[in-house]
Scaffold this motif. Structure first.
Motif, PDB file in Angstrom:
ATOM      1  N   VAL A 111      -5.498   4.860  -1.192  1.00  0.00           N
ATOM      2  CA  VAL A 111      -5.397   3.642  -0.380  1.00  0.00           C
ATOM      3  C   VAL A 111      -4.500   2.624  -1.089  1.00  0.00           C
ATOM      4  CG1 VAL A 111      -6.690   1.680   0.569  1.00  0.00           C
ATOM      5  CG2 VAL A 111      -7.605   3.998   0.787  1.00  0.00           C
ATOM      6  N   ARG A 112      -4.717   2.445  -2.384  1.00  0.00           N
ATOM      7  CA  ARG A 112      -3.920   1.487  -3.164  1.00  0.00           C
ATOM      8  C   ARG A 112      -2.428   1.816  -3.072  1.00  0.00           C
ATOM      9  NH1 ARG A 112      -6.418  -0.876  -7.220  1.00  0.00           N
ATOM     10  NH2 ARG A 112      -7.588   0.993  -7.693  1.00  0.00           N
ATOM     11  N   LYS A 113      -2.097   3.063  -3.249  1.00  0.00           N
ATOM     12  CA  LYS A 113      -0.686   3.469  -3.225  1.00  0.00           C
ATOM     13  C   LYS A 113      -0.058   3.320  -1.844  1.00  0.00           C
ATOM     14  CE  LYS A 113      -0.830   6.471  -7.175  1.00  0.00           C
ATOM     15  NZ  LYS A 113      -0.791   7.792  -7.711  1.00  0.00           N
ATOM     16  N   ASN A 114      -0.845   3.490  -0.809  1.00  0.00           N
ATOM     17  CA  ASN A 114      -0.289   3.456   0.543  1.00  0.00           C
ATOM     18  C   ASN A 114      -0.366   2.094   1.221  1.00  0.00           C
ATOM     19  OD1 ASN A 114       0.611   6.287   1.361  1.00  0.00           O
ATOM     20  ND2 ASN A 114      -1.328   6.635   0.308  1.00  0.00           N
ATOM     21  N   MET A 115      -1.181   1.194   0.704  1.00  0.00           N
ATOM     22  CA  MET A 115      -1.267  -0.141   1.294  1.00  0.00           C
ATOM     23  C   MET A 115      -0.105  -1.036   0.829  1.00  0.00           C
ATOM     24  SD  MET A 115      -3.641  -0.522   3.550  1.00  0.00           S
ATOM     25  CE  MET A 115      -3.806  -2.287   3.695  1.00  0.00           C
ATOM     26  N   ASN A 116       0.424  -0.771  -0.351  1.00  0.00           N
ATOM     27  CA  ASN A 116       1.556  -1.554  -0.876  1.00  0.00           C
ATOM     28  C   ASN A 116       1.277  -3.059  -0.883  1.00  0.00           C
ATOM     29  OD1 ASN A 116       3.122   0.830  -1.136  1.00  0.00           O
ATOM     30  ND2 ASN A 116       3.628   0.710   1.037  1.00  0.00           N
ATOM     31  N   LEU A 117       0.180  -3.454  -1.455  1.00  0.00           N
ATOM     32  CA  LEU A 117      -0.217  -4.858  -1.465  1.00  0.00           C
ATOM     33  C   LEU A 117       0.354  -5.588  -2.679  1.00  0.00           C
ATOM     34  CD1 LEU A 117      -3.998  -4.337  -0.623  1.00  0.00           C
ATOM     35  CD2 LEU A 117      -2.190  -5.026   0.963  1.00  0.00           C
ATOM     36  N   VAL A 118       0.768  -6.823  -2.476  1.00  0.00           N
ATOM     37  CA  VAL A 118       1.131  -7.684  -3.598  1.00  0.00           C
ATOM     38  C   VAL A 118      -0.150  -8.342  -4.100  1.00  0.00           C
ATOM     39  CG1 VAL A 118       3.501  -8.060  -2.819  1.00  0.00           C
ATOM     40  CG2 VAL A 118       1.705  -9.650  -2.116  1.00  0.00           C
ATOM     41  N   SER A 119      -0.072  -9.020  -5.207  1.00  0.00           N
ATOM     42  CA  SER A 119      -1.247  -9.556  -5.889  1.00  0.00           C
ATOM     43  C   SER A 119      -2.161 -10.396  -4.991  1.00  0.00           C
ATOM     44  CB  SER A 119      -0.797 -10.390  -7.088  1.00  0.00           C
ATOM     45  OG  SER A 119      -1.913 -10.915  -7.747  1.00  0.00           O
ATOM     46  N   ASP A 120      -1.608 -11.362  -4.277  1.00  0.00           N
ATOM     47  CA  ASP A 120      -2.432 -12.228  -3.420  1.00  0.00           C
ATOM     48  C   ASP A 120      -3.115 -11.426  -2.311  1.00  0.00           C
ATOM     49  OD1 ASP A 120      -1.599 -14.340  -4.958  1.00  0.00           O
ATOM     50  OD2 ASP A 120      -0.171 -15.124  -3.483  1.00  0.00           O
ATOM     51  N   GLU A 121      -2.401 -10.482  -1.751  1.00  0.00           N
ATOM     52  CA  GLU A 121      -2.964  -9.634  -0.699  1.00  0.00           C
ATOM     53  C   GLU A 121      -4.086  -8.758  -1.252  1.00  0.00           C
ATOM     54  OE1 GLU A 121       1.244  -9.135   1.732  1.00  0.00           O
ATOM     55  OE2 GLU A 121       0.648  -7.653   0.236  1.00  0.00           O
ATOM     56  N   ALA A 122      -3.851  -8.228  -2.439  1.00  0.00           N
ATOM     57  CA  ALA A 122      -4.850  -7.367  -3.076  1.00  0.00           C
ATOM     58  C   ALA A 122      -6.138  -8.142  -3.359  1.00  0.00           C
ATOM     59  CB  ALA A 122      -4.287  -6.771  -4.360  1.00  0.00           C
ATOM     60  N   ASP A 123      -5.998  -9.390  -3.755  1.00  0.00           N
ATOM     61  CA  ASP A 123      -7.179 -10.217  -4.033  1.00  0.00           C
ATOM     62  C   ASP A 123      -8.052 -10.386  -2.789  1.00  0.00           C
ATOM     63  OD1 ASP A 123      -6.336 -10.519  -6.648  1.00  0.00           O
ATOM     64  OD2 ASP A 123      -5.492 -12.525  -6.333  1.00  0.00           O
ATOM     65  N   ILE A 124      -7.437 -10.396  -1.646  1.00  0.00           N
ATOM     66  CA  ILE A 124      -8.177 -10.512  -0.387  1.00  0.00           C
ATOM     67  C   ILE A 124      -8.706  -9.148   0.055  1.00  0.00           C
ATOM     68  CG2 ILE A 124      -7.991 -11.076   2.077  1.00  0.00           C
ATOM     69  CD1 ILE A 124      -5.738 -13.077   1.227  1.00  0.00           C
ATOM     70  N   PHE A 125      -7.862  -8.130  -0.059  1.00  0.00           N
ATOM     71  CA  PHE A 125      -8.180  -6.815   0.501  1.00  0.00           C
ATOM     72  C   PHE A 125      -9.291  -6.072  -0.237  1.00  0.00           C
ATOM     73  CE2 PHE A 125      -7.536  -2.198   0.591  1.00  0.00           C
ATOM     74  CZ  PHE A 125      -7.693  -1.974   1.948  1.00  0.00           C
ATOM     75  N   TRP A 126      -9.239  -6.001  -1.562  1.00  0.00           N
ATOM     76  CA  TRP A 126     -10.144  -5.104  -2.293  1.00  0.00           C
ATOM     77  C   TRP A 126     -11.622  -5.455  -2.176  1.00  0.00           C
ATOM     78  CZ3 TRP A 126      -8.589  -0.563  -2.519  1.00  0.00           C
ATOM     79  CH2 TRP A 126      -7.234  -0.285  -2.674  1.00  0.00           C
ATOM     80  N   LYS A 155      -8.606 -12.030   8.047  1.00  0.00           N
ATOM     81  CA  LYS A 155      -8.337 -12.516   6.688  1.00  0.00           C
ATOM     82  C   LYS A 155      -6.925 -12.191   6.205  1.00  0.00           C
ATOM     83  CE  LYS A 155     -12.992 -12.998   5.244  1.00  0.00           C
ATOM     84  NZ  LYS A 155     -13.781 -13.363   4.121  1.00  0.00           N
ATOM     85  N   MET A 156      -6.303 -11.179   6.814  1.00  0.00           N
ATOM     86  CA  MET A 156      -4.949 -10.790   6.401  1.00  0.00           C
ATOM     87  C   MET A 156      -4.034 -10.761   7.623  1.00  0.00           C
ATOM     88  SD  MET A 156      -5.877  -7.880   3.576  1.00  0.00           S
ATOM     89  CE  MET A 156      -4.245  -7.774   2.852  1.00  0.00           C
TER      90      MET A 156
END
Length: 157
Positions: free
Chosen positions: A44-59, A123-124
Motif C-alpha cells: 500500500v505504501r509503495k502504491n499510494m505515493n504519499l508525501v509526508s503531510d498526506e502520509a500523516d493523515i492517511f496511515w 480527510k484527503m
C-alpha cells in the motif's frame, strides 16, 4: 515485493488448511498474519505515493481500517476451517449456514470499504480514497483467488 507477498500469502493459506488437519498453534497463525499485514502495508505504501503531510493523515486511518478488517478476516478464516472440516460430509442446514455467513461477511466488508471511502475522501480526497480501495481490493482478490483455487468443491452425494 509482490513475490514476497505472494509467498507469505501462500504460507498463510497453507497454515489455515494445515490447521484443520494438524494442530497448528494459534501463535504460529498470528505470526503469519502479522507478517502478511506488514507486507500488505508495504505494498500500500509503495502504491499510494504519499508525501509526508498526506502520509500523516492517511496511515492512522489505514491502521483503523485494518483493525476493523481483521475482525472480518478472522471470521472468514473460521468459516474456511469449518468448510474444510465438513465439505465431504456437510449437511444441508450447515451448507446453508456457511453460505449465509459468507453473504453477511461480504456485506460487512463492503460496508467497511464504503465507510473508509467516505473518511479518506473527507480527510484527503476521493482520488486518494479510490486509489487506496483499488489497491486494497486487488490484494483481497489475490487472497480470494488463492483460497478458492485450492478449495475443493462441496460434495453433495
Amino acid at each position: 515485493m509482490l513475490n514476497k507477498f505472494r509467498l507469505l500469502l501462500i504460507s498463510f493459506l497453507l497454515l489455515i488448511v494445515s490447521s484443520v488437519t494438524a494442530q497448528v498453534t494459534k501463535g504460529e497463525l498470528e505470526i503469519i498474519k502479522s507478517e502478511l499485514k506488514t507486507e500488505k502495508k508495504d505494498l500500500v505504501r509503495k502504491n499510494m505515493n504519499l508525501v509526508s503531510d498526506e502520509a500523516d493523515i492517511f496511515w492512522p486511518i489505514y491502521n483503523k481500517y485494518q483493525n476493523e478488517k481483521s475482525v472480518i478476516m478472522d471470521q472468514r478464516i473460521k468459516i474456511l476451517k469449518k468448510y474444510a472440516d465438513e465439505y465431504l460430509i456437510i449437511k444441508e442446514d450447515d451448507a446453508k449456514k456457511i453460505a449465509l455467513e459468507q453473504f453477511k461477511l461480504s456485506k460487512k466488508a463492503t460496508a467497511l470499504r464504503q465507510k473508509y471511502f467516505k473518511i479518506i475522501s473527507k480527510k484527503m480526497s476521493p482520488v486518494y480514497a479510490i486509489r487506496f480501495l483499488q489497491i486494497d481490493r486487488q490484494i483481497d482478490l489475490l487472497v480470494e483467488m488463492k483460497i478458492y483455487e485450492n478449495m475443493p468443491l462441496m460434495q453433495y452425494r
